[in-house]
Design a protein around this motif. Sequence first.
Motif, short mmCIF file in Angstrom:
data_model
loop_
_atom_site.label_atom_id
_atom_site.label_comp_id
_atom_site.label_asym_id
_atom_site.label_seq_id
_atom_site.Cartn_x
_atom_site.Cartn_y
_atom_site.Cartn_z
N LEU A 67 0.83 -1.20 0.00
CA LEU A 67 0.00 0.00 0.00
C LEU A 67 0.87 1.26 0.00
O LEU A 67 1.81 1.37 0.78
CB LEU A 67 -0.91 0.01 1.23
N ARG A 68 0.54 2.19 -0.86
CA ARG A 68 1.24 3.47 -0.89
C ARG A 68 0.51 4.44 0.04
O ARG A 68 -0.51 5.02 -0.32
CB ARG A 68 1.25 4.04 -2.30
N HIS A 69 1.03 4.61 1.23
CA HIS A 69 0.36 5.47 2.20
C HIS A 69 1.28 6.60 2.66
O HIS A 69 2.50 6.43 2.80
CB HIS A 69 -0.12 4.67 3.40
N SER A 70 0.69 7.74 2.90
CA SER A 70 1.40 8.90 3.45
C SER A 70 1.50 8.73 4.97
O SER A 70 0.84 7.86 5.55
CB SER A 70 0.67 10.18 3.10
N PRO A 71 2.29 9.57 5.65
CA PRO A 71 2.36 9.50 7.12
C PRO A 71 0.99 9.66 7.79
O PRO A 71 0.70 8.98 8.78
CB PRO A 71 3.30 10.64 7.48
N PHE A 125 -1.64 0.98 -4.80
CA PHE A 125 -0.88 -0.18 -4.34
C PHE A 125 0.00 -0.72 -5.48
O PHE A 125 -0.24 -0.47 -6.66
CB PHE A 125 -1.82 -1.29 -3.85
N ASP A 126 1.04 -1.46 -5.07
CA ASP A 126 1.94 -2.15 -5.99
C ASP A 126 1.90 -3.63 -5.67
O ASP A 126 1.53 -4.04 -4.56
CB ASP A 126 3.38 -1.63 -5.85
N GLY A 127 2.33 -4.45 -6.63
CA GLY A 127 2.35 -5.89 -6.41
C GLY A 127 2.92 -6.64 -7.58
O GLY A 127 3.41 -6.05 -8.56
N TYR A 128 2.85 -7.97 -7.52
CA TYR A 128 3.33 -8.84 -8.59
C TYR A 128 2.48 -8.61 -9.83
O TYR A 128 1.26 -8.51 -9.76
CB TYR A 128 3.25 -10.29 -8.11
N GLN A 153 5.82 -0.56 7.05
CA GLN A 153 5.01 -0.55 5.84
C GLN A 153 3.81 -1.48 6.01
O GLN A 153 3.93 -2.57 6.58
CB GLN A 153 5.87 -1.01 4.65
N TYR A 154 2.66 -1.06 5.47
CA TYR A 154 1.46 -1.89 5.48
C TYR A 154 1.30 -2.60 4.14
O TYR A 154 1.57 -2.02 3.08
CB TYR A 154 0.21 -1.05 5.77
#
Length: 435
Positions: free
Chosen positions: A11-15, A147-150, A176-177
């Motif tokens: 997951l691309r999350h900010s602070p 989000f990123d992934g395979y 990281q989540y």
Amino acid sequence: MRVTISAKLKLRHSPEQKAMLDAVSLAYRDALNFASKEAFKLDKTSSAPKIHKAVYETLRERFGLGAQLACTVERQVAATYKTQWTKLGQNLSARERGFTKRRYKGLDSAPKFVSRTLEYQHGRDYSWKKDGRVSVSTLDGRLVLEFDGYAKHLAYIAQGCETGAAKLYYQKSKKQYFLIVALNLDLPDPQPTDHKNVVGVDVGQRYHFVATDKDGQSLFEKGAAVRQRKDQFARTRKSLQRKGTRSTTRRLVAVGSRERRFVADRNHVLSKALLTRFPGSIFGLEDLTNIRERTEGRGDPKASKKAKRAKRRRSQWSFAELQTSLAYKAPLHGSLAVRVDANYTSQACYRCGHASKGNRPGAGLEFVCEVCGHRGHADRVASVNIGLRTLLVRQDWMSTGALSMRPDVSDVEVKAARLSRYAELRWNPDTNPRL
């Protein structure tokens, strides 16, 4: 044929977004521990309805969880207690049969939840957005994240693959989540004619596996290097445990995580090597349920260092993870994995059928038949016997149209009939014109 695979999405999350995920994951963990203590007070119940009556309102008010997350907490706690009761029953059975003297202590106190992992239900707690993002529930409403992934997993999601429950997982080392999502894939139903090759796979400690196909081609995978690496991890843990400081405790957690990742990666590589070497095959795997209870015997406090080291190595033997990884990946590679009985696979001669412990002089790796004199590698002999039993499964599948091999059936007469059929199996490479 439906196959479920797991997709790990970063997951691309900010602070600020991470703080919202922190809040819901910590609240969920606290709710699990609260519900676990309440279930313990209710005679260690594993009934979800009883737990619901006792904790639902508190989970909503004190911990701020939504209705679905509160129900998920109750089901998870109920499942945990059910598992503990099952293990207790298995322990009592093992003690009655003399396999162990240890008493199971899992229900002496309420199970404690430490991991910051929570479960989302698709369509209720999380959903997919059309722009390639995911929406997840928090204590302060929905949070939409990229989000990123395979690549293959992302393609399945983009194509609208059916998804099941997901787990929000926090990796402390990377802060990281991740979202671990179950993807349900519909594959063509397997047919016996689609799998013309049969491979018997014998798993062990000196050799991680020895695989032999119906043409007699074998693949050996030594385990010495991995065993040395595990021994190194054990020495590191022993050194840290002697110090007993707070910093060594943190280091022990890191070392344990590193070892688990090392073992998981190794089993992944081994399973992929088998599927690549024998594509489109039926893989026969031994049913090794309760193998440790049957072979380790009772603990001896006066045992030598060599005996203790051997027992530690047996306890770290990750055969189940390797077999699960192979069975998990097989349908995705056009293959299939089935389980067969493990009785006498390394003691039976596949040339004449004689089965005896005497065929394994000194319980070593050399196989010498007492009757016909056939010699060979004991693990390879076992893999051939497993392959023969798998071939019998395939023949029954072709004749009946149903894959109905069930090695875990408890009926003694049914298992005895299967073992009787196995004793009639023979394998001779001279009958194969390709050899």
